[in-house]
Write a protein that holds these residues in place. Structure first.
Motif, PDB file in Angstrom:
ATOM      1  N   PRO A   2       0.824  -1.201   0.000  1.00 36.22           N
ATOM      2  CA  PRO A   2       0.000   0.000   0.000  1.00 36.22           C
ATOM      3  C   PRO A   2       0.868   1.265   0.000  1.00 36.22           C
ATOM      4  CG  PRO A   2      -0.735  -1.531   1.685  1.00 36.22           C
ATOM      5  CD  PRO A   2       0.549  -2.057   1.136  1.00 36.22           C
ATOM      6  N   ALA A   3       0.355   2.301  -0.640  1.00 35.83           N
ATOM      7  CA  ALA A   3       1.076   3.568  -0.725  1.00 35.83           C
ATOM      8  C   ALA A   3       1.060   4.284   0.621  1.00 35.83           C
ATOM      9  CB  ALA A   3       0.436   4.448  -1.791  1.00 35.83           C
ATOM     10  N   MET A   4       2.162   4.952   0.916  1.00 40.95           N
ATOM     11  CA  MET A   4       2.271   5.740   2.143  1.00 40.95           C
ATOM     12  C   MET A   4       2.062   7.210   1.797  1.00 40.95           C
ATOM     13  SD  MET A   4       2.863   3.554   4.547  1.00 40.95           S
ATOM     14  CE  MET A   4       3.486   4.479   5.927  1.00 40.95           C
ATOM     15  N   GLN A   5       1.552   7.955   2.754  1.00 47.38           N
ATOM     16  CA  GLN A   5       1.326   9.384   2.585  1.00 47.38           C
ATOM     17  C   GLN A   5       1.656  10.066   3.905  1.00 47.38           C
ATOM     18  OE1 GLN A   5      -2.641  10.382   1.348  1.00 47.38           O
ATOM     19  NE2 GLN A   5      -2.372  12.555   1.716  1.00 47.38           N
ATOM     20  N   THR A   6       2.256  11.224   3.847  1.00 43.72           N
ATOM     21  CA  THR A   6       2.539  11.992   5.059  1.00 43.72           C
ATOM     22  C   THR A   6       1.407  12.975   5.270  1.00 43.72           C
ATOM     23  OG1 THR A   6       4.923  11.779   4.773  1.00 43.72           O
ATOM     24  CG2 THR A   6       4.158  13.566   6.190  1.00 43.72           C
ATOM     25  N   MET A  17       1.599   7.651   7.089  1.00 45.24           N
ATOM     26  CA  MET A  17       0.524   6.661   7.282  1.00 45.24           C
ATOM     27  C   MET A  17       0.238   6.001   5.944  1.00 45.24           C
ATOM     28  SD  MET A  17      -2.513   8.555   9.326  1.00 45.24           S
ATOM     29  CE  MET A  17      -2.301   9.386  10.855  1.00 45.24           C
ATOM     30  N   TYR A  18      -0.446   4.872   6.016  1.00 43.54           N
ATOM     31  CA  TYR A  18      -0.968   4.304   4.780  1.00 43.54           C
ATOM     32  C   TYR A  18      -1.956   5.316   4.219  1.00 43.54           C
ATOM     33  CZ  TYR A  18       1.131  -0.160   5.969  1.00 43.54           C
ATOM     34  OH  TYR A  18       2.032  -1.139   6.264  1.00 43.54           O
ATOM     35  N   GLU A  19      -2.008   5.422   2.907  1.00 45.97           N
ATOM     36  CA  GLU A  19      -2.809   6.440   2.241  1.00 45.97           C
ATOM     37  C   GLU A  19      -4.271   6.415   2.686  1.00 45.97           C
ATOM     38  OE1 GLU A  19      -3.717   8.041  -2.265  1.00 45.97           O
ATOM     39  OE2 GLU A  19      -2.621   6.185  -1.991  1.00 45.97           O
ATOM     40  N   ILE A  20      -4.855   5.245   2.801  1.00 47.28           N
ATOM     41  CA  ILE A  20      -6.269   5.169   3.192  1.00 47.28           C
ATOM     42  C   ILE A  20      -6.474   5.683   4.611  1.00 47.28           C
ATOM     43  CG2 ILE A  20      -6.201   2.777   3.995  1.00 47.28           C
ATOM     44  CD1 ILE A  20      -9.039   2.612   2.505  1.00 47.28           C
ATOM     45  N   ASP A  21      -5.529   5.396   5.512  1.00 46.68           N
ATOM     46  CA  ASP A  21      -5.630   5.892   6.884  1.00 46.68           C
ATOM     47  C   ASP A  21      -5.435   7.405   6.929  1.00 46.68           C
ATOM     48  OD1 ASP A  21      -6.056   3.310   7.841  1.00 46.68           O
ATOM     49  OD2 ASP A  21      -3.909   2.951   8.104  1.00 46.68           O
ATOM     50  N   ALA A  22      -4.520   7.904   6.101  1.00 46.09           N
ATOM     51  CA  ALA A  22      -4.271   9.344   6.050  1.00 46.09           C
ATOM     52  C   ALA A  22      -5.520  10.087   5.583  1.00 46.09           C
ATOM     53  CB  ALA A  22      -3.089   9.632   5.124  1.00 46.09           C
ATOM     54  N   ARG A  23      -6.150   9.585   4.523  1.00 53.73           N
ATOM     55  CA  ARG A  23      -7.363  10.235   4.022  1.00 53.73           C
ATOM     56  C   ARG A  23      -8.465  10.209   5.077  1.00 53.73           C
ATOM     57  NH1 ARG A  23      -8.869   7.398  -1.209  1.00 53.73           N
ATOM     58  NH2 ARG A  23      -7.475   5.843  -0.419  1.00 53.73           N
ATOM     59  N   HIS A  24      -8.584   9.090   5.772  1.00 53.18           N
ATOM     60  CA  HIS A  24      -9.605   8.973   6.818  1.00 53.18           C
ATOM     61  C   HIS A  24      -9.340   9.968   7.948  1.00 53.18           C
ATOM     62  CE1 HIS A  24     -12.508   7.290   9.581  1.00 53.18           C
ATOM     63  NE2 HIS A  24     -11.543   7.145  10.471  1.00 53.18           N
ATOM     64  N   ALA A  25      -8.093  10.078   8.387  1.00 50.44           N
ATOM     65  CA  ALA A  25      -7.755  10.996   9.480  1.00 50.44           C
ATOM     66  C   ALA A  25      -8.086  12.436   9.109  1.00 50.44           C
ATOM     67  CB  ALA A  25      -6.275  10.863   9.845  1.00 50.44           C
ATOM     68  N   VAL A  26      -7.687  12.856   7.905  1.00 50.76           N
ATOM     69  CA  VAL A  26      -7.926  14.236   7.459  1.00 50.76           C
ATOM     70  C   VAL A  26      -9.422  14.507   7.311  1.00 50.76           C
ATOM     71  CG1 VAL A  26      -7.574  15.860   5.557  1.00 50.76           C
ATOM     72  CG2 VAL A  26      -5.661  14.479   6.399  1.00 50.76           C
ATOM     73  N   ALA A  27     -10.149  13.553   6.760  1.00 51.49           N
ATOM     74  CA  ALA A  27     -11.583  13.750   6.540  1.00 51.49           C
ATOM     75  C   ALA A  27     -12.377  13.696   7.850  1.00 51.49           C
ATOM     76  CB  ALA A  27     -12.123  12.704   5.567  1.00 51.49           C
ATOM     77  N   SER A  28     -12.003  12.807   8.743  1.00 49.88           N
ATOM     78  CA  SER A  28     -12.778  12.603   9.970  1.00 49.88           C
ATOM     79  C   SER A  28     -12.407  13.554  11.100  1.00 49.88           C
ATOM     80  CB  SER A  28     -12.604  11.167  10.462  1.00 49.88           C
ATOM     81  OG  SER A  28     -13.073  10.264   9.494  1.00 49.88           O
ATOM     82  N   PHE A  29     -11.164  14.030  11.109  1.00 48.77           N
ATOM     83  CA  PHE A  29     -10.685  14.872  12.211  1.00 48.77           C
ATOM     84  C   PHE A  29      -9.974  16.110  11.664  1.00 48.77           C
ATOM     85  CE2 PHE A  29     -10.632  10.393  13.431  1.00 48.77           C
ATOM     86  CZ  PHE A  29     -11.509  10.410  14.498  1.00 48.77           C
ATOM     87  N   PRO A  30     -10.701  16.963  10.923  1.00 50.25           N
ATOM     88  CA  PRO A  30     -10.055  18.115  10.274  1.00 50.25           C
ATOM     89  C   PRO A  30      -9.476  19.137  11.246  1.00 50.25           C
ATOM     90  CG  PRO A  30     -12.431  18.268  10.083  1.00 50.25           C
ATOM     91  CD  PRO A  30     -12.129  16.911  10.663  1.00 50.25           C
ATOM     92  N   SER A  31      -9.907  19.127  12.498  1.00 43.38           N
ATOM     93  CA  SER A  31      -9.336  20.077  13.461  1.00 43.38           C
ATOM     94  C   SER A  31      -8.013  19.571  14.026  1.00 43.38           C
ATOM     95  CB  SER A  31     -10.317  20.346  14.602  1.00 43.38           C
ATOM     96  OG  SER A  31     -10.540  19.165  15.340  1.00 43.38           O
ATOM     97  N   GLU A  32      -7.648  18.317  13.722  1.00 38.79           N
ATOM     98  CA  GLU A  32      -6.395  17.750  14.211  1.00 38.79           C
ATOM     99  C   GLU A  32      -5.436  17.353  13.093  1.00 38.79           C
ATOM    100  OE1 GLU A  32      -6.675  14.744  17.281  1.00 38.79           O
ATOM    101  OE2 GLU A  32      -8.731  15.362  17.673  1.00 38.79           O
ATOM    102  N   TRP A  33      -5.970  16.936  11.937  1.00 35.05           N
ATOM    103  CA  TRP A  33      -5.147  16.413  10.850  1.00 35.05           C
ATOM    104  C   TRP A  33      -5.326  17.243   9.586  1.00 35.05           C
ATOM    105  CZ3 TRP A  33      -1.642  12.719  11.732  1.00 35.05           C
ATOM    106  CH2 TRP A  33      -1.786  11.936  12.876  1.00 35.05           C
ATOM    107  N   ALA A  34      -4.225  17.412   8.829  1.00 32.88           N
ATOM    108  CA  ALA A  34      -4.269  18.156   7.576  1.00 32.88           C
ATOM    109  C   ALA A  34      -3.339  17.511   6.561  1.00 32.88           C
ATOM    110  CB  ALA A  34      -3.861  19.604   7.808  1.00 32.88           C
TER     111      ALA A  34
END
Length: 103
Positions: A2-6, A17-34
């Motif tokens: 799987p692709a990694m993304q910072t 993080m793995y790309e899917i986890d990174a997208r989830h973090a940014v989408a679900s917790f925009p006040s903490e992750w960007a």
């Protein structure tokens, strides 16, 4: 593989993080992750912590396997790659900080 993304946590900075986890973090917790680094003014703002839930520590925790004690220590706030002795110290510190029951 799987692709990694910072992605960027408001307090912890860059986190790969793995790309899917990174997208989830940014989408679900925009006040903490960007997807981009936080501006210095935002990064210094306080993030309100979630109320801590009590973690049940079994009476026989010292008899647990090292991997189980390490996992338990993560539940009480230990961070990073720790060994069994560090996990034990984290669990003991957590227990020491808990209010004592009234007698």
């Amino acid at each position: 593989m799987p692709a990694m993304q910072t992605v960027y946590h408001i307090r912890d900075g860059a986190v790969p993080m793995y790309e899917i986890d990174a997208r989830h973090a940014v989408a679900s917790f925009p006040s903490e992750w960007a997807s981009e680094p936080w501006p210095a003014s935002k990064a210094t703002e306080k993030v309100e912590p979630k109320p801590a839930e009590a973690v049940l520590i079994p009476d026989n925790w010292k008899e647990m396997k090292a991997a189980e004690r390490i996992a338990l220590s993560k539940k009480v706030g230990a961070k990073g790659n720790i060994n069994a002795a560090e996990a034990d110290a984290a669990i003991e510190a957590y227990l020491a900080a808990q209010p004592k029951p009234a007698e």
